[in-house]
Design a protein around this motif. Structure first.
Motif, PDB file in Angstrom:
ATOM      1  N   VAL A 263      38.696  44.278  46.746  1.00  0.00           N
ATOM      2  CA  VAL A 263      39.558  43.350  46.005  1.00  0.00           C
ATOM      3  C   VAL A 263      38.977  43.152  44.608  1.00  0.00           C
ATOM      4  O   VAL A 263      38.053  42.376  44.398  1.00  0.00           O
ATOM      5  N   ILE A 264      39.529  43.884  43.659  1.00  0.00           N
ATOM      6  CA  ILE A 264      39.094  43.795  42.272  1.00  0.00           C
ATOM      7  C   ILE A 264      40.316  43.690  41.364  1.00  0.00           C
ATOM      8  O   ILE A 264      41.427  44.046  41.751  1.00  0.00           O
ATOM      9  N   VAL A 265      40.105  43.185  40.167  1.00  0.00           N
ATOM     10  CA  VAL A 265      41.186  43.007  39.202  1.00  0.00           C
ATOM     11  C   VAL A 265      41.587  44.371  38.646  1.00  0.00           C
ATOM     12  O   VAL A 265      40.751  45.104  38.113  1.00  0.00           O
ATOM     13  N   ARG A 266      42.861  44.715  38.785  1.00  0.00           N
ATOM     14  CA  ARG A 266      43.378  45.988  38.259  1.00  0.00           C
ATOM     15  C   ARG A 266      44.050  45.785  36.896  1.00  0.00           C
ATOM     16  O   ARG A 266      44.007  46.652  36.039  1.00  0.00           O
ATOM     17  N   GLU A 267      44.686  44.642  36.719  1.00  0.00           N
ATOM     18  CA  GLU A 267      45.340  44.312  35.454  1.00  0.00           C
ATOM     19  C   GLU A 267      44.907  42.910  35.053  1.00  0.00           C
ATOM     20  O   GLU A 267      44.713  42.043  35.908  1.00  0.00           O
ATOM     21  N   ASN A 268      44.786  42.666  33.762  1.00  0.00           N
ATOM     22  CA  ASN A 268      44.237  41.384  33.329  1.00  0.00           C
ATOM     23  C   ASN A 268      45.046  40.713  32.223  1.00  0.00           C
ATOM     24  O   ASN A 268      44.491  40.316  31.192  1.00  0.00           O
ATOM     25  N   PRO A 269      46.366  40.537  32.418  1.00  0.00           N
ATOM     26  CA  PRO A 269      47.148  39.849  31.383  1.00  0.00           C
ATOM     27  C   PRO A 269      46.806  38.368  31.256  1.00  0.00           C
ATOM     28  O   PRO A 269      47.180  37.732  30.269  1.00  0.00           O
ATOM     29  N   ILE A 270      46.081  37.804  32.234  1.00  0.00           N
ATOM     30  CA  ILE A 270      45.693  36.397  32.129  1.00  0.00           C
ATOM     31  C   ILE A 270      44.834  36.163  30.895  1.00  0.00           C
ATOM     32  O   ILE A 270      44.852  35.086  30.296  1.00  0.00           O
ATOM     33  N   GLN A 271      44.072  37.191  30.453  1.00  0.00           N
ATOM     34  CA  GLN A 271      43.232  37.028  29.277  1.00  0.00           C
ATOM     35  C   GLN A 271      44.055  36.901  28.004  1.00  0.00           C
ATOM     36  O   GLN A 271      43.598  36.307  27.029  1.00  0.00           O
ATOM     37  N   ARG A 272      45.265  37.457  27.998  1.00  0.00           N
ATOM     38  CA  ARG A 272      46.144  37.266  26.827  1.00  0.00           C
ATOM     39  C   ARG A 272      46.745  35.874  26.836  1.00  0.00           C
ATOM     40  O   ARG A 272      46.953  35.266  25.787  1.00  0.00           O
ATOM     41  N   LEU A 273      47.036  35.365  28.037  1.00  0.00           N
ATOM     42  CA  LEU A 273      47.634  34.039  28.164  1.00  0.00           C
ATOM     43  C   LEU A 273      46.589  32.934  28.009  1.00  0.00           C
ATOM     44  O   LEU A 273      46.836  31.912  27.349  1.00  0.00           O
ATOM     45  N   VAL A 274      45.428  33.152  28.620  1.00  0.00           N
ATOM     46  CA  VAL A 274      44.346  32.153  28.598  1.00  0.00           C
ATOM     47  C   VAL A 274      43.060  32.858  28.156  1.00  0.00           C
ATOM     48  O   VAL A 274      42.248  33.267  28.978  1.00  0.00           O
ATOM     49  N   PRO A 275      42.869  33.047  26.864  1.00  0.00           N
ATOM     50  CA  PRO A 275      41.696  33.797  26.376  1.00  0.00           C
ATOM     51  C   PRO A 275      40.401  33.020  26.598  1.00  0.00           C
ATOM     52  O   PRO A 275      40.410  31.804  26.793  1.00  0.00           O
ATOM     53  N   GLY A 276      39.322  33.760  26.548  1.00  0.00           N
ATOM     54  CA  GLY A 276      38.004  33.142  26.676  1.00  0.00           C
ATOM     55  C   GLY A 276      37.165  33.843  27.712  1.00  0.00           C
ATOM     56  O   GLY A 276      37.691  34.431  28.657  1.00  0.00           O
ATOM     57  N   PRO A 277      35.830  33.803  27.555  1.00  0.00           N
ATOM     58  CA  PRO A 277      34.930  34.473  28.499  1.00  0.00           C
ATOM     59  C   PRO A 277      34.915  33.771  29.850  1.00  0.00           C
ATOM     60  O   PRO A 277      35.191  32.568  29.956  1.00  0.00           O
TER      61      PRO A 277
END
Length: 311
Positions: A263-277
């Motif tokens: 179970v790993i992240v394949r797509e990461n559009p959350i970083q565009r919506l909620v940026p930050g480390p």
């Protein structure tokens, strides 16, 4: 906004309610035991398995968080399906504009475990009655009180050596509790997230064995010896897990079945919506250990820095 949080006294809900209040929202904390509830928000009686009990908590809210599941039941798939349908119907009848759901990671083309299949089914069942659903899919959440984290901590604390079934080599992408809460609060204020699915995870992909080793080093300053037992069956593995931790056998079996799935992240559009480390695994572990120590009125525990490279 007026927001309903189910599972308000649970691991995620108990941290989400105060975070939502701090963000300026009016929170209704739904629980089966409102008289004994002491957390943030206005306590409201309700049970996701009983449609009639959902009408009062849902009345007048703008959005509802769905944070419940039935891990400790042999019939959890059926129970989760019935509860999700009831919740979606109640939300539609009350005019709720959005449901926000914390589900589980796992690629669509994988053979998912029963637990992960149930999480995926809930995503669609919540929206059957027409209310848009925002889904956040996560793997292991690292934080004091979380079941998966507690298994990791207790294995390290209770075992002088780790019996290693095949699932310890499975890769996962753990995420810190603080990051999960940050994402859950942020999507509420983002109307464009309605009807969308976001995969969320921390910055590192790790094997379960890597996670155990790093906890052993951070907490005790030692490596965890490993005894490979590749033929340990899921049934025996779950019985062993229930024996050396305080997780019951039904929950252990459900989790072991899921631990064989990457179970790993394949797509990461959350970083565009909620940026930050996001918080790294070691720091997330230290935060979880500090929270546990604080809850017990003890000094923070921690012996090791970064795990040294072998060889």
């Amino acid at each position: 906004m007026d927001v309903l949080v189910t599972g308000a006294s649970g691991f995620i809900g108990s941290h989400l309610c105060p975070a939502l209040e701090q963000a300026g929202h009016r929170v209704r904390a739904m629980t089966r035991h409102p008289d004994s509830y002491t957390g943030a928000g206005e306590p409201m009686a309700g049970d996701v398995s009983e449609l009639a009990s959902l009408r009062a908590p849902m009345d007048g809210v703008d959005a509802a968080y769905y944070l419940v599941h039935s891990l400790d039941s042999a019939e959890f798939e059926e129970k989760d399906a019935q509860a999700a349908r009831a919740f979606g119907i109640a939300a539609s009848e009350a005019g709720v504009r959005r449901i926000i759901y914390l589900g589980g990671l796992g690629a669509e083309n994988q053979q998912l475990s029963a637990h992960l299949r149930s999480r995926r089914a809930v995503e669609s069942l919540l929206g059957e009655a027409g209310v848009p659903v925002t889904v956040l899919r996560a793997a292991v959440v690292i934080g004091h009180g979380g079941i998966s984290w507690e298994i990791t901590r207790q294995l390290v604390d209770h075992l002088p050596a780790m019996v290693a079934p095949r699932w310890v080599s499975t890769r996962t992408q753990p995420i810190a509790l603080d990051d999960v809460i940050r994402y859950l609060v942020a999507v509420l204020g983002a109307p464009e997230s309605a009807g969308q699915v976001y995969e969320i995870g921390g910055p590192e992909v790790l094997r379960y064995l890597d996670m155990l080793q790093r906890v052993a080093w951070i907490k005790h300053g030692r490596r965890l010896p490993v005894l490979p037992v590749p033929l340990l069956t899921p049934r025996l593995s779950s019985a062993w897990l229930a024996l050396v931790t305080d997780v019951n056998l039904a929950t252990a079996r459900t989790l072991v079945d899921s631990m064989t799935t990457e179970v790993i992240v394949r797509e990461n559009p959350i970083q565009r919506l909620v940026p930050g480390p996001t918080i790294g695994y070691d720091d997330a572990v230290r935060q979880a250990l500090a929270a546990r120590a604080a809850a017990a009125g003890q000094d923070p525990v921690g012996a090791g820095g970064p795990l040294p490279r072998s060889g």
